[in-house]
Design an enzyme around this catalytic site. Sequence first.
Site, short mmCIF file in Angstrom:
data_model
loop_
_atom_site.label_atom_id
_atom_site.label_comp_id
_atom_site.label_asym_id
_atom_site.label_seq_id
_atom_site.Cartn_x
_atom_site.Cartn_y
_atom_site.Cartn_z
N SER A 137 0.83 -1.20 0.00
CA SER A 137 0.00 0.00 0.00
C SER A 137 0.88 1.26 0.00
O SER A 137 1.70 1.43 -0.90
CB SER A 137 -0.96 -0.05 1.19
OG SER A 137 -1.98 0.91 1.07
N ASP A 293 -9.01 -5.41 -5.48
CA ASP A 293 -8.67 -4.15 -4.81
C ASP A 293 -9.51 -3.02 -5.39
O ASP A 293 -9.56 -2.82 -6.60
CB ASP A 293 -7.18 -3.85 -5.00
CG ASP A 293 -6.65 -2.83 -4.00
OD1 ASP A 293 -7.41 -1.90 -3.63
OD2 ASP A 293 -5.48 -2.95 -3.60
N HIS A 322 -8.18 -4.99 -1.05
CA HIS A 322 -6.87 -4.41 -0.71
C HIS A 322 -6.22 -5.17 0.44
O HIS A 322 -4.99 -5.29 0.51
CB HIS A 322 -7.07 -2.94 -0.32
CG HIS A 322 -5.78 -2.21 -0.09
ND1 HIS A 322 -4.90 -1.90 -1.10
CD2 HIS A 322 -5.22 -1.72 1.06
CE1 HIS A 322 -3.86 -1.25 -0.60
NE2 HIS A 322 -4.04 -1.12 0.70
#
Length: 354
Positions: A137, A293, A322
């Site tokens: 991320s 995601d 995610h």
Amino acid sequence: MLRGKQIIESDVSEADHRILESRDFPLECGVVLPRARLAWHDSGGDGAPVLTCTAFAQTPADLGWLRAAGGPLDPARRRVISTEMLGNGRSSSPSNTAAPFAGPDFPPVTIRDNVALQAHLLDELGVERVASVVGASMGGQQALQWAVSHPGRMASAVAIVASARATLHAQLFLQSLETALTSDPAFAGGRYVEPPRRGLERMSETWAPWATSPEFFSGEHHQAFEDTSAADLEGFLAKWRTRYLDRDANDLISQLRCWRAHDLGTTPGCGGSLAAAAARAAMPVLFLPSRTDAYFAAADVRADAALFPDARVEVIDSVAGHAAGFGRMASDREAVARALEDFLAPRAPSRNVS
């Protein structure tokens, strides 16, 4: 030029991390922090280390499963230097910085500010080159920024559930999280006396469908997330709402704004061009997007990867959205660990293999 850098040890009870303190640290926004602090940990060992970068509201413990015995970042096999992002509450953050930069007066920081501070850490440790920079991320955004800003100091980069910039779609999502948090009257413009608990809960609740996927909520998958496992969906959401209650609200906003502003194309000298920035990455780069995601969409990641000279894309086939990049389901941990292990092994150069 930084002056007065020194490494000092912190209380080992706090995950055994140390602090790099850099005086007169210039930020991209033009503000100079009198004392910039970077929380870090070094597993020790020989050879070129792997540098890891944290994600939103995280510490290196959140990627601990990759450092498990036999894992791709097992310290018994590889030296691992772990760094913590500005705004996470241990590195310089609104919650731990003195006036005039305390709380809501903390200056805006960027992914490049984080990378610059990490580069100075390596300088202090005498590390000229790392085997790889790995992150998930926002940590993945840092890994890609490393590839652009310091291509000569790394052999590879790994971006797990991350892309080269925050798309407009992602920016709108991140703004909704900030709006949910600040909607609590107790937030008081960031000058709260007590934590804005309702705002923190609202932010978490707003995030739940984004962090996962429609597929996740269509089955019994709420039992599969080990940290929020529950017998039913309401039990899962009740646990999820508490995710950030132990975090400082201004710290969270600092990180949300850092995330929302990120774009590799704005790297100095690239003229706002993502293609020009990506072309600087003269090393293999592994992208590991999740099929489901919602804000680092696999299609966007593939488009970014196509701009890099030597990129590999492997999609995590997961219903976790995610969250797949953080190993909350056993199958996701296996997929990420397997891909990372294979990538870090010696290999011939690839050219945009996906």
